[in-house]
Design a protein around this motif. Structure first.
Motif, PDB file in Angstrom:
ATOM      1  N   UNK A 128       0.827  -1.216   0.000  1.00 19.62           N
ATOM      2  CA  UNK A 128       0.000   0.000   0.000  1.00 19.62           C
ATOM      3  C   UNK A 128       0.861   1.265   0.000  1.00 19.62           C
ATOM      4  N   UNK A 129       2.056   1.164   0.509  1.00 14.41           N
ATOM      5  CA  UNK A 129       2.947   2.326   0.548  1.00 14.41           C
ATOM      6  C   UNK A 129       3.377   2.758  -0.846  1.00 14.41           C
ATOM      7  N   UNK A 130       3.190   1.899  -1.843  1.00 13.55           N
ATOM      8  CA  UNK A 130       3.590   2.217  -3.213  1.00 13.55           C
ATOM      9  C   UNK A 130       2.415   2.700  -4.066  1.00 13.55           C
ATOM     10  N   UNK A 131       1.264   2.870  -3.453  1.00 11.54           N
ATOM     11  CA  UNK A 131       0.057   3.262  -4.194  1.00 11.54           C
ATOM     12  C   UNK A 131      -0.181   4.765  -4.130  1.00 11.54           C
ATOM     13  N   UNK A 132      -0.725   5.298  -5.213  1.00  7.35           N
ATOM     14  CA  UNK A 132      -1.114   6.707  -5.244  1.00  7.35           C
ATOM     15  C   UNK A 132      -2.458   6.927  -4.576  1.00  7.35           C
ATOM     16  N   UNK A 133      -3.291   5.893  -4.583  1.00  8.76           N
ATOM     17  CA  UNK A 133      -4.637   5.962  -4.023  1.00  8.76           C
ATOM     18  C   UNK A 133      -5.020   4.569  -3.552  1.00  8.76           C
ATOM     19  N   UNK A 134      -5.732   4.513  -2.431  1.00  7.80           N
ATOM     20  CA  UNK A 134      -6.244   3.251  -1.912  1.00  7.80           C
ATOM     21  C   UNK A 134      -7.768   3.347  -1.903  1.00  7.80           C
ATOM     22  N   UNK A 135      -8.406   2.492  -2.688  1.00  7.99           N
ATOM     23  CA  UNK A 135      -9.868   2.487  -2.809  1.00  7.99           C
ATOM     24  C   UNK A 135     -10.404   1.336  -1.984  1.00  7.99           C
ATOM     25  N   UNK A 136     -11.331   1.662  -1.078  1.00  5.57           N
ATOM     26  CA  UNK A 136     -11.837   0.664  -0.136  1.00  5.57           C
ATOM     27  C   UNK A 136     -13.364   0.586  -0.205  1.00  5.57           C
TER      28      UNK A 136
ATOM     29  N   UNK B 148      -0.012   6.320   4.034  1.00  5.69           N
ATOM     30  CA  UNK B 148       0.114   7.744   3.710  1.00  5.69           C
ATOM     31  C   UNK B 148      -0.732   8.152   2.507  1.00  5.69           C
ATOM     32  N   UNK B 149      -1.005   7.225   1.609  1.00  7.42           N
ATOM     33  CA  UNK B 149      -1.780   7.551   0.404  1.00  7.42           C
ATOM     34  C   UNK B 149      -3.212   7.910   0.784  1.00  7.42           C
ATOM     35  N   UNK B 150      -3.854   8.772   0.010  1.00  2.42           N
ATOM     36  CA  UNK B 150      -5.260   9.070   0.273  1.00  2.42           C
ATOM     37  C   UNK B 150      -6.108   7.793   0.165  1.00  2.42           C
ATOM     38  N   UNK B 151      -7.097   7.721   1.027  1.00  5.42           N
ATOM     39  CA  UNK B 151      -8.005   6.574   1.048  1.00  5.42           C
ATOM     40  C   UNK B 151      -9.376   7.061   0.594  1.00  5.42           C
ATOM     41  N   UNK B 152      -9.951   6.326  -0.354  1.00  5.84           N
ATOM     42  CA  UNK B 152     -11.233   6.686  -0.955  1.00  5.84           C
ATOM     43  C   UNK B 152     -12.199   5.514  -0.830  1.00  5.84           C
ATOM     44  N   UNK B 153     -13.364   5.761  -0.275  1.00  4.23           N
ATOM     45  CA  UNK B 153     -14.402   4.731  -0.166  1.00  4.23           C
ATOM     46  C   UNK B 153     -15.385   4.880  -1.318  1.00  4.23           C
ATOM     47  N   UNK B 154     -15.891   3.755  -1.800  1.00  2.30           N
ATOM     48  CA  UNK B 154     -16.922   3.765  -2.830  1.00  2.30           C
ATOM     49  C   UNK B 154     -18.245   3.386  -2.184  1.00  2.30           C
ATOM     50  N   UNK B 155     -19.271   4.207  -2.422  1.00  9.70           N
ATOM     51  CA  UNK B 155     -20.591   3.989  -1.829  1.00  9.70           C
ATOM     52  C   UNK B 155     -21.677   4.372  -2.827  1.00  9.70           C
TER      53      UNK B 155
END
Length: 187
Positions: free
Chosen positions: A113-121, A148-155
């Motif tokens: 996850x540290x290598x991701x630009x965005x984490x979608x959960x 550290x990457x921004x975390x974005x939830x899908x709803x």
């Protein structure tokens, strides 16, 4: 309202959505995510393979692959943690006992996850402060600790709420995407 009661109500409402409504939501969510400048610059994004009741991720993942973005997806481990695998659209999937589709492949480790630009959960709901209501097993809260990457939830749009029950160990998101658009949590 308790977390369990709110989960039950949200899951019941999800069951009322038609396949056409779900497909339309998945397409709209993909378009909103793909217009984010952060995603336009991304080389690697973490996402999840959606279950039928969740906002669909297939159109988003396909579009990310088309852009040359590597997508990593979670796999659950026996110790109730998540590992990550590079998503191969041609690879076979196995559905876990919890109904979650997972690919085979080399494990990348929790630090992927540290290598991701965005984490979608995934989420059942997100409130105005970024509190995410998940399914209650805590997999994502453990995985997201220290990311550290921004975390974005899908709803779905009706799952953007003024407030959801939360606890101190719940990891908040910085944004949510619904069919109606992108919602950033005020910092």
């Amino acid at each position: 309202m308790t977390k369990a009661r709110q989960r039950d109500e949200l899951l019941a409402r999800r069951r009322t959505l038609t396949p056409a409504q779900r497909a339309e939501a998945a397409d709209a969510i993909a378009q909103h995510v793909l217009t984010m400048p952060l995603v336009a610059r991304a080389r690697r994004v973490a996402c999840y393979l959606s279950m039928p009741s969740e906002p669909g991720t297939a159109p988003l993942i396909a579009a990310l692959h088309d852009r040359g973005v590597e997508v990593i997806v979670p796999i659950s481990l026996a110790d109730h943690s998540l590992d990550w695998v590079a998503h191969d659209p041609t690879a076979a999937l196995v559905t876990t006992a919890l109904g979650i589709p997972e690919p085979a492949g080399p494990h990348l480790g929790a630090d992927a996850l540290a290598t991701c630009s965005l984490v979608i959960v995934p989420a059942l709901a997100v409130d105005h402060a970024g509190h995410r209501l998940g399914r209650g097993a805590g997999y994502y809260d453990r995985a997201l600790a220290g990311v550290a990457a921004p975390v974005c939830a899908l709803v779905f749009t009706h799952e953007l709420l003024p407030e959801v029950p939360h606890e101190p160990h719940d990891v908040p998101v910085q944004m949510a995407v619904a069919p109606s658009g992108l919602f950033r949590v005020p910092s």
